[in-house]
Design a protein around this motif. Structure first.
Motif, PDB file in Angstrom:
ATOM      1  N   LEU A  15       1.474  -8.229  16.290  1.00 22.09           N
ATOM      2  CA  LEU A  15       0.118  -8.594  16.683  1.00 22.09           C
ATOM      3  C   LEU A  15      -0.212  -8.135  18.094  1.00 22.09           C
ATOM      4  CD1 LEU A  15      -0.100 -12.193  15.192  1.00 22.09           C
ATOM      5  CD2 LEU A  15      -0.795 -10.016  14.185  1.00 22.09           C
ATOM      6  N   GLY A  16       0.677  -7.373  18.732  1.00 18.32           N
ATOM      7  CA  GLY A  16       0.398  -6.848  20.043  1.00 18.32           C
ATOM      8  C   GLY A  16       0.724  -7.797  21.175  1.00 18.32           C
ATOM      9  N   ASP A 131       4.475 -11.018   5.464  1.00 16.80           N
ATOM     10  CA  ASP A 131       3.147 -11.150   4.885  1.00 16.80           C
ATOM     11  C   ASP A 131       2.378  -9.835   4.942  1.00 16.80           C
ATOM     12  OD1 ASP A 131       3.641 -13.792   4.355  1.00 16.80           O
ATOM     13  OD2 ASP A 131       2.708 -14.512   6.216  1.00 16.80           O
ATOM     14  N   GLN A 132       2.599  -9.074   5.990  1.00 14.15           N
ATOM     15  CA  GLN A 132       1.890  -7.806   6.112  1.00 14.15           C
ATOM     16  C   GLN A 132       2.364  -6.797   5.061  1.00 14.15           C
ATOM     17  OE1 GLN A 132       2.011  -6.302  10.095  1.00 14.15           O
ATOM     18  NE2 GLN A 132       0.560  -4.632   9.700  1.00 14.15           N
ATOM     19  N   CYS A 138       8.131  -6.674  -1.526  1.00 14.52           N
ATOM     20  CA  CYS A 138       9.481  -6.697  -0.972  1.00 14.52           C
ATOM     21  C   CYS A 138      10.507  -7.084  -2.029  1.00 14.52           C
ATOM     22  CB  CYS A 138       9.535  -7.666   0.208  1.00 14.52           C
ATOM     23  SG  CYS A 138       8.560  -7.134   1.643  1.00 14.52           S
ATOM     24  N   LEU A 139      10.156  -8.011  -2.903  1.00 14.24           N
ATOM     25  CA  LEU A 139      11.084  -8.394  -3.967  1.00 14.24           C
ATOM     26  C   LEU A 139      11.325  -7.241  -4.937  1.00 14.24           C
ATOM     27  CD1 LEU A 139      10.190 -12.064  -4.996  1.00 14.24           C
ATOM     28  CD2 LEU A 139      12.344 -11.220  -4.061  1.00 14.24           C
ATOM     29  N   SER A 140      10.270  -6.555  -5.329  1.00 10.75           N
ATOM     30  CA  SER A 140      10.420  -5.461  -6.292  1.00 10.75           C
ATOM     31  C   SER A 140      11.095  -4.244  -5.673  1.00 10.75           C
ATOM     32  CB  SER A 140       9.059  -5.060  -6.854  1.00 10.75           C
ATOM     33  OG  SER A 140       8.186  -4.627  -5.802  1.00 10.75           O
ATOM     34  N   LEU A 170       5.190   1.010   3.085  1.00 12.24           N
ATOM     35  CA  LEU A 170       4.997   0.002   4.121  1.00 12.24           C
ATOM     36  C   LEU A 170       3.779   0.351   4.979  1.00 12.24           C
ATOM     37  CD1 LEU A 170       8.709  -0.531   5.218  1.00 12.24           C
ATOM     38  CD2 LEU A 170       7.301  -2.060   3.829  1.00 12.24           C
ATOM     39  N   PRO A 171       3.184  -0.620   5.636  1.00  6.46           N
ATOM     40  CA  PRO A 171       2.015  -0.332   6.487  1.00  6.46           C
ATOM     41  C   PRO A 171       2.333   0.710   7.548  1.00  6.46           C
ATOM     42  CG  PRO A 171       2.233  -2.694   6.126  1.00  6.46           C
ATOM     43  CD  PRO A 171       3.462  -2.074   5.549  1.00  6.46           C
TER      44      PRO A 171
END
Length: 304
Positions: A15-16, A131-132, A138-140, A170-171
């Motif tokens: 979040l910086g 959450d991001q 993440c599970l799969s 991923l982001p």
């Protein structure tokens, strides 16, 4: 003072914001602290996609397991033969048959992929990163973003061979990615321990509300059933013959309707039979005149 201890002031979060980081913290592996840049140095540029996975050891996993005495040569030979018939990694085959322990397999994978192994249950991941990325993803995919330190996002995975492909989803603001290893059980327990309730709620609402029973009024159904049973009991007391006759007639009517549906299912209508016969008729071929019929006729006569 080493370079790792010079970063004791701060580290960037997703979040910086700035949070303190102490090099002597027990929840940060030594290999992670060694990757941190020195204070005042320029940020580490993100590597190209083909360098997300560290250079792996050229030795095969079976050879490393044999050197660690984690598996017998007989069981390893069986697993290699089974792998030729199954689309599964060698480690999963060994683990499924109980020929190697999960800890020994994770340790051998960390040596093969030249990276550190951690326990995400004892050192939980950052819930904001989880959450991001999405707990279901993440599970799969078998990975979880663990921590973000010094502009580097450390991702824990239990499938290092697929890390290069799964990490692309991923982001993008995760920046540079570094791979850490853990066991499959520890990965699952860490995600469920942090986001079990959210995953349950998402599974319960996965089906559209029009196709589910979430909007069913259980109280109204119970009241209607109670009123019907009370009316039936009152009818048996006041007019038992009439009530029994109505119930018997209703049972006969439903039985007759069921038998009628079964008979109609085994006897298709005549129009359907005609349509089926018409669909099976062979296609008639229309003869077309030969453009060289005069030459063909002359050649036929000369041959006779």
């Amino acid at each position: 003072m080493p370079a790792s201890s010079s970063l004791a002031n701060s580290a960037l979060t997703p979040l910086g914001r700035t949070v303190p980081i102490r090099p002597d913290r027990a929840d940060v592996p030594a290999a992670v602290m060694a990757d941190l840049p020195a204070k005042g140095s320029s940020p580490i540029p993100p590597p190209p996609p083909d360098r997300l996975v560290q250079n792996r050891d050229p030795r095969h996993l079976g050879q490393i397991l044999l050197e660690d005495e984690a598996v017998s040569s007989q069981n390893l030979l069986k697993a290699v033969v089974m792998r030729q018939r199954q689309d599964a990694p060698l480690g999963e085959i060994l683990l499924a048959h109980g020929w190697v322990t999960e800890a020994a397999l994770t340790r051998a994978l960390s040596r093969q992929w030249r990276t550190s192994m951690i326990d995400p249950v004892a050192m939980p991941p950052d819930p904001r990163l989880l959450d991001q990325a999405g707990a279901d993803f993440c599970l799969s995919a078998g990975l979880v973003p663990w921590r973000r330190i010094g502009g580097v996002t450390y991702v824990v995975t239990s499938r290092p061979e697929a890390f290069g492909d799964t990490s692309r989803h991923l982001p993008a603001d995760f920046g540079e990615l570094r791979m850490l290893l853990c066991s499959e059980t520890a990965m699952r327990d860490a995600i469920l321990g942090s986001r079990k309730t959210a995953l349950i709620r998402r599974a319960e609402t996965r089906v559209p509300i029009d196709d589910s029973c979430r909007n069913r009024n259980e109280g109204r159904t119970a009241r209607i059933a109670a009123v019907a049973l009370a009316g039936l009991a009152l009818g048996l007391i006041l007019a038992p013959v009439l009530v029994i006759s109505i119930v018997t007639a209703w049972a006969l009517l439903t039985l007759l309707a069921t038998m009628t549906v079964k008979v109609l299912a085994f006897s298709p209508p005549s129009c359907a039979r005609k349509a089926a016969r018409g669909a099976l008729q062979p296609v008639r071929r229309v003869p077309t005149p030969c453009p060289n019929r005069h030459k063909c006729r002359g050649s036929f006569r000369s041959s006779r």
